[in-house]
Write a protein that holds these residues in place. Sequence first.
Motif, PDB file in Angstrom:
ATOM      1  N   UNK A 157       0.926  -0.873  -0.136  1.00  0.00           N
ATOM      2  CA  UNK A 157       0.602   0.221  -0.123  1.00  0.00           C
ATOM      3  C   UNK A 157       0.868   1.099  -0.354  1.00  0.00           C
ATOM      4  N   UNK A 158       1.049   2.399  -1.002  1.00  0.00           N
ATOM      5  CA  UNK A 158       1.974   3.362  -1.271  1.00  0.00           C
ATOM      6  C   UNK A 158       1.031   4.056   0.252  1.00  0.00           C
ATOM      7  N   UNK A 159       2.069   5.356   0.523  1.00  0.00           N
ATOM      8  CA  UNK A 159       1.823   6.089   1.186  1.00  0.00           C
ATOM      9  C   UNK A 159       0.116   7.254   0.507  1.00  0.00           C
TER      10      UNK A 159
ATOM     11  N   UNK B 161      -1.433   6.285  -0.734  1.00  0.00           N
ATOM     12  CA  UNK B 161      -2.802   5.968  -0.838  1.00  0.00           C
ATOM     13  C   UNK B 161      -3.982   5.935   0.755  1.00  0.00           C
ATOM     14  N   UNK B 162      -3.028   6.307   1.482  1.00  0.00           N
ATOM     15  CA  UNK B 162      -3.284   6.704   3.132  1.00  0.00           C
ATOM     16  C   UNK B 162      -3.603   7.668   2.940  1.00  0.00           C
ATOM     17  N   UNK B 163      -2.838   8.869   2.684  1.00  0.00           N
ATOM     18  CA  UNK B 163      -2.827  10.449   3.064  1.00  0.00           C
ATOM     19  C   UNK B 163      -2.844  10.650   1.910  1.00  0.00           C
ATOM     20  N   UNK B 164      -3.818  12.000   2.336  1.00  0.00           N
ATOM     21  CA  UNK B 164      -4.244  12.638   3.518  1.00  0.00           C
ATOM     22  C   UNK B 164      -5.430  11.577   4.142  1.00  0.00           C
ATOM     23  N   UNK B 165      -6.088  11.169   3.494  1.00  0.00           N
ATOM     24  CA  UNK B 165      -7.381  10.384   3.871  1.00  0.00           C
ATOM     25  C   UNK B 165      -7.176   8.793   3.406  1.00  0.00           C
ATOM     26  N   UNK B 166      -7.632   7.919   3.644  1.00  0.00           N
ATOM     27  CA  UNK B 166      -7.251   6.645   2.550  1.00  0.00           C
ATOM     28  C   UNK B 166      -8.441   6.381   1.340  1.00  0.00           C
ATOM     29  N   UNK B 167      -7.660   6.328   0.408  1.00  0.00           N
ATOM     30  CA  UNK B 167      -8.380   5.951  -0.829  1.00  0.00           C
ATOM     31  C   UNK B 167      -9.936   4.849  -0.759  1.00  0.00           C
ATOM     32  N   UNK B 168     -10.508   5.215  -2.349  1.00  0.00           N
ATOM     33  CA  UNK B 168     -11.807   4.669  -2.086  1.00  0.00           C
ATOM     34  C   UNK B 168     -11.396   3.234  -2.156  1.00  0.00           C
ATOM     35  N   UNK B 169     -10.376   2.960  -2.803  1.00  0.00           N
ATOM     36  CA  UNK B 169      -9.875   1.896  -2.586  1.00  0.00           C
ATOM     37  C   UNK B 169      -9.628   0.828  -1.698  1.00  0.00           C
ATOM     38  N   UNK B 170      -8.967   1.294  -0.660  1.00  0.00           N
ATOM     39  CA  UNK B 170      -8.284   1.060   0.683  1.00  0.00           C
ATOM     40  C   UNK B 170      -9.139   1.180   2.005  1.00  0.00           C
ATOM     41  N   UNK B 171     -10.129   2.326   1.918  1.00  0.00           N
ATOM     42  CA  UNK B 171     -11.429   2.655   2.762  1.00  0.00           C
ATOM     43  C   UNK B 171     -12.029   1.357   2.646  1.00  0.00           C
ATOM     44  N   UNK B 172     -12.227   0.731   1.467  1.00  0.00           N
ATOM     45  CA  UNK B 172     -13.481  -0.587   0.591  1.00  0.00           C
ATOM     46  C   UNK B 172     -12.445  -1.441   2.048  1.00  0.00           C
ATOM     47  N   UNK B 173     -11.140  -1.853   1.297  1.00  0.00           N
ATOM     48  CA  UNK B 173     -10.637  -2.618   1.748  1.00  0.00           C
ATOM     49  C   UNK B 173     -11.276  -2.680   3.150  1.00  0.00           C
ATOM     50  N   UNK B 174     -10.807  -1.860   4.039  1.00  0.00           N
ATOM     51  CA  UNK B 174     -10.309  -1.805   5.431  1.00  0.00           C
ATOM     52  C   UNK B 174     -11.851  -2.382   6.155  1.00  0.00           C
TER      53      UNK B 174
END
Length: 103
Positions: free
Chosen positions: A24-26, A28-41
């Motif tokens: 996971x790239x930084x 994709x996390x900052x300043x807030x999680x991307x849509x795909x990362x948020x979906x995975x979480x």
Amino acid sequence: PFQYGVLQNLPTWASELRKRCRPVLISELAPSPSHDIRSAMLAMHGALEDFRQANGYGQAIAAPQVGFGIQAIAINLRDGTPSRANLDGRGPFTVFNPEIHLV
């Protein structure tokens, strides 16, 4: 993605669990999680909570177990008792790009 109810039946030799996941790239996390990362979480924490409710145990689940090919783990080390806040570091929380080092 897998359905939550099948997670406990997914065999350890399933090809989905043997594929190399991407970091996971930084960005994709900052300043807030991307849509795909948020979906995975949301999928990981939802599946972990479903499993805990159905089985009475369970502390972690990896992104590939819910159909996401990223290096991430959802962790909840709580014993199920209500808590006011996550001040003790027991969860629930998400770890990105975890590494295991044998000593």
